[in-house]
Write an enzyme that holds these catalytic residues in place. Structure first.
Site, PDB file in Angstrom:
ATOM      1  N   THR A 100       0.845  -1.197   0.000  1.00  0.00           N
ATOM      2  CA  THR A 100       0.000   0.000   0.000  1.00  0.00           C
ATOM      3  C   THR A 100       0.878   1.245   0.000  1.00  0.00           C
ATOM      4  O   THR A 100       2.087   1.173  -0.232  1.00  0.00           O
ATOM      5  CB  THR A 100      -0.943  -0.005   1.220  1.00  0.00           C
ATOM      6  OG1 THR A 100      -1.859   1.091   1.131  1.00  0.00           O
ATOM      7  CG2 THR A 100      -0.178   0.082   2.519  1.00  0.00           C
ATOM      8  N   ASN A 101       0.289   2.405   0.233  1.00  0.00           N
ATOM      9  CA  ASN A 101       1.018   3.667   0.302  1.00  0.00           C
ATOM     10  C   ASN A 101       0.479   4.494   1.467  1.00  0.00           C
ATOM     11  O   ASN A 101      -0.365   4.021   2.237  1.00  0.00           O
ATOM     12  CB  ASN A 101       0.911   4.430  -1.025  1.00  0.00           C
ATOM     13  CG  ASN A 101      -0.531   4.617  -1.452  1.00  0.00           C
ATOM     14  OD1 ASN A 101      -1.298   5.329  -0.804  1.00  0.00           O
ATOM     15  ND2 ASN A 101      -0.918   3.962  -2.542  1.00  0.00           N
ATOM     16  N   ARG A 102       0.941   5.718   1.575  1.00  0.00           N
ATOM     17  CA  ARG A 102       0.623   6.541   2.751  1.00  0.00           C
ATOM     18  C   ARG A 102      -0.497   7.546   2.525  1.00  0.00           C
ATOM     19  O   ARG A 102      -0.712   8.431   3.353  1.00  0.00           O
ATOM     20  CB  ARG A 102       1.877   7.294   3.199  1.00  0.00           C
ATOM     21  CG  ARG A 102       3.020   6.387   3.608  1.00  0.00           C
ATOM     22  CD  ARG A 102       4.249   7.197   3.975  1.00  0.00           C
ATOM     23  NE  ARG A 102       5.357   6.348   4.399  1.00  0.00           N
ATOM     24  CZ  ARG A 102       6.566   6.799   4.730  1.00  0.00           C
ATOM     25  NH1 ARG A 102       6.812   8.102   4.673  1.00  0.00           N
ATOM     26  NH2 ARG A 102       7.502   5.960   5.109  1.00  0.00           N
ATOM     27  N   ALA A 103      -1.201   7.458   1.436  1.00  0.00           N
ATOM     28  CA  ALA A 103      -2.264   8.432   1.158  1.00  0.00           C
ATOM     29  C   ALA A 103      -3.348   8.348   2.226  1.00  0.00           C
ATOM     30  O   ALA A 103      -3.762   7.253   2.629  1.00  0.00           O
ATOM     31  CB  ALA A 103      -2.856   8.187  -0.218  1.00  0.00           C
TER      32      ALA A 103
END
Length: 645
Positions: free
Chosen positions: A225-228
């Site tokens: 995933t990512n940090r958005a």
């Protein structure tokens, strides 16, 4: 490419809130002193302000201060002392166009979330049916407490607008810096102004917004995933809702509460996001793709948790579907906005994304910029338009950025423009547009064979780019088309002076003086006239045909120096003599042959700007007196013309 730099706000314009009625609730916090400046801004711009204070608020600032600024009484107690006037809470709730609580303390937010009505302010807010705004201010640790965040989420779901606190120095010396400071008065004022005067320019327009992140599972425990955080997408959905739009919000996993008043669809993976977008895009006129979708997913998802240290496990990633690129074929008249997050070459990479995916606008930001991270309430972005204009926004709240993005979208929605064709840039110089009126590319116009002039028949020019504010330089090879340069038919000699290519001037030597006497066919005069006529006709056939050339690319044809441009074949006169045999004496026949041979070996002169002419035979003095009949014949030798350098 034109760049607009938004300057910081020096102050709101005057009388923007003329006649608006605002109810202001002040709670007990050290930030209460900053609210006086907010009241001044509201009053300066034409608003009427009524203040309600809690009992705790009077410990930080006296009611007299607000009475002086507003010119109205300040209400504190629900049940005033004998002789004092206090309106009923129902009367206060029906009076304003908008109500705001600033500073909103943790205690007051908890009471509002619980639905308590134990003082004048909470009772009035519970009764109010107009837009309600909270501007929280508290200690950093109180703000981060889970109970405070739960209460805030509850109030948002119930329709409260929230002007988020800022990060910075706390009021008490020695406290750690952090989030919790009351937003600046100008920031709060702009939010109130927008709520009171939000344009309804998207009424009944369907808007599709994506937000949040996606998660790709490797096993039941681990994900890619990512940090958005989803805050930007939620701000866009909320702003579109305020403008009257029918908003569909598709978002992935996030810790932020989505806005109320919009339809919500939750997804997890990139594949689910792509499927949801394809289903919900029908009927949408504006698409705002702010979600941070994973670029890769696992080739295989393991059914059970992978044990630590298992050497047999390898991570194999495969690309996910490019949702933005897949929408290019279904774009139609929709306005599509993409987002580009880059840590280097921000503008170049954002422009590449805009061109490759046929976007109308791309919003670019760098997460390494201070204050522009993932989980923060602020951001600093570039809004890049498809017409080449770049708007550089300063660091500000994501709600304000969402407002600027939708302003740019509305400008395109109201005045649609054709999508420009992006051409590769070269180092060639641009030519003025009027030079391309009669030029076509080599792909569509066949090359016309023309005589090779001193110049070139092909030119290298740079056609102008289509619909681009900053014209893209493109280098193409073009051929002069047939309708511009044509080879005309041979025209009479008296009209050749106006042509750009001059005719050849062939001088003829003087003929010997005529002798009295007649032949069976009319004598020497008629025979010489016929011979001169045939020579003139033979010389006219050697003239180079003229060509019409445009003023843009003049073509000049010149005869080479020291080389004959045309040679008269010796059979011309011989054949003519066979057709019309000469009946005179043998001496006349030999003299004719000698004169003809002299004329045939004459070199041609250089090209001059004169029509082809035939010089008349020179006459002697006796000819002038006797008309060429009487007098003794004086033979005259032919003179060779001088060669030109």
């Amino acid at each position: 490419m034109r760049t607009d730099h938004h300057a910081s706000h020096n102050g709101p314009p005057k009388l923007e809130l003329q006649g608006r009625k605002i109810l202001l609730g002040v709670c007990g916090g050290i930030a209460a002193y900053k609210v006086v400046e907010l009241v001044r801004l509201l009053m300066k711009n034409g608003a009427r302000v009524q203040v309600i204070m809690t009992e705790a608020a009077t410990k930080f600032i006296a009611p007299l201060t607000f009475e002086t600024v507003t010119g109205r009484d300040v209400y504190v107690e629900m049940f005033p002392n004998h002789g004092e006037i206090s309106p009923w809470h129902t009367e206060l709730a029906s009076w304003p166009d908008l109500a705001i609580v600033a500073p909103a303390t943790a205690n007051h937010m908890a009471r509002l979330a619980a639905g308590l009505a134990d003082d004048l302010l909470t009772t009035t807010m519970l009764t109010l049916e107009r837009p309600k705004v909270l501007a929280p201010a508290m200690n950093t640790r109180m703000w981060a407490n889970a109970a405070t965040q739960d209460n805030l989420a509850t109030l948002k779901r119930r329709g409260y607008h929230v002007v988020m606190p800022e990060e910075g120095e706390m009021a008490r010396p020695g406290e750690d810096d952090g989030v919790g400071r009351l937003a600046e008065p100008t920031t709060i004022y702009r939010e109130l102004r927008h709520i009171l005067s939000a344009p309804q320019d998207l009424r009944n327009v369907r808007v599709l917004v994506t937000g949040g992140r996606t998660e790709e599972s490797w096993d039941p425990v681990r994900v890619l995933t990512n940090r958005a955080s989803g805050r930007m997408g939620f701000a866009l959905a909320e702003e579109a809702r305020e403008r009257g739009a029918d908003v569909m919000l598709i978002h992935g996993p996030t810790d932020v509460i989505p806005p109320t008043g919009v339809r919500v669809r939750r997804v997890t993976t990139a594949q689910e996001m792509a499927a949801a977008v394809k289903q919900e895009i029908h009927g949408a006129k504006i698409v705002l793709m702010s979600a941070a979708v994973a670029d890769y997913t696992f080739a295989e998802t393991i059914a059970h948790k992978i044990k630590k240290g298992d050497p047999s496990q390898e991570i194999k990633l495969v690309p996910t579907e490019d949702i933005l690129k897949s929408l290019a074929d279904k774009k139609g008249d929709r306005i599509i906005v993409g987002f580009a997050l880059e840590t280097e070459n921000l503008l170049e990479n954002a422009l590449k994304k805009l061109r490759e995916k046929h976007l109308d606008i791309v919003v670019a930001n760098n997460p390494l910029t201070p204050g522009a991270g993932f989980s923060g309430e602020t951001n600093q972005v570039l809004i890049i338009h498809r017409n080449g204009r770049v708007t550089d926004l300063p660091l500000q709240s994501k709600r304000e950025i969402a407002r600027e993005i939708l302003n740019a979208v509305i400008a395109i929605y109201r005045n649609p423009e054709p999508e420009p064709e992006v051409e590769p840039e070269t180092d060639s110089e641009e030519l003025p547009h009027h030079l391309y009126d009669d030029i076509e590319t080599e792909d569509t116009v066949p090359e016309v064979p023309i005589p090779k002039p001193a110049g070139n028949e092909k030119k290298t020019v740079a056609p102008p780019a289509k619909s681009h504010p900053s014209p893209v330089k493109v280098e193409k090879t073009v051929v002069i088309p047939a309708h511009v340069v044509s080879v005309p038919e041979i025209e009479p000699a008296d009209e050749m002076e106006d042509l750009s290519v001059p005719a050849l001037d062939i001088p003829f030597p003087a003929l010997p003086p005529r002798k009295s006497g007649k032949s069976r066919r009319g004598g020497r005069r008629s025979a010489k006239a016929r011979a001169a006529k045939r020579l003139a006709q033979a010389g006219a056939t050697t003239a180079t045909p003229a060509m019409e050339t445009p003023a843009m690319t003049p073509v000049v044809v010149a005869a080479p120096v020291r080389e004959p441009a045309a040679v008269i074949e010796p059979q011309v006169l011989t054949e003519a003599r066979k057709d019309k045999p000469f009946r005179g004496k043998s001496s006349d026949r030999s003299r004719k042959a000698k004169s003809s041979a002299t004329q045939q070996t004459l070199p041609t002169t250089a090209v001059e700007s004169k029509p082809a002419t035939v010089t008349e035979p020179a006459k002697t003095t006796d000819d002038k007196k006797t008309g060429g009949v009487r007098g003794k014949k004086t033979p005259q030798k032919s003179k060779k013309p001088k060669k030109e350098a």
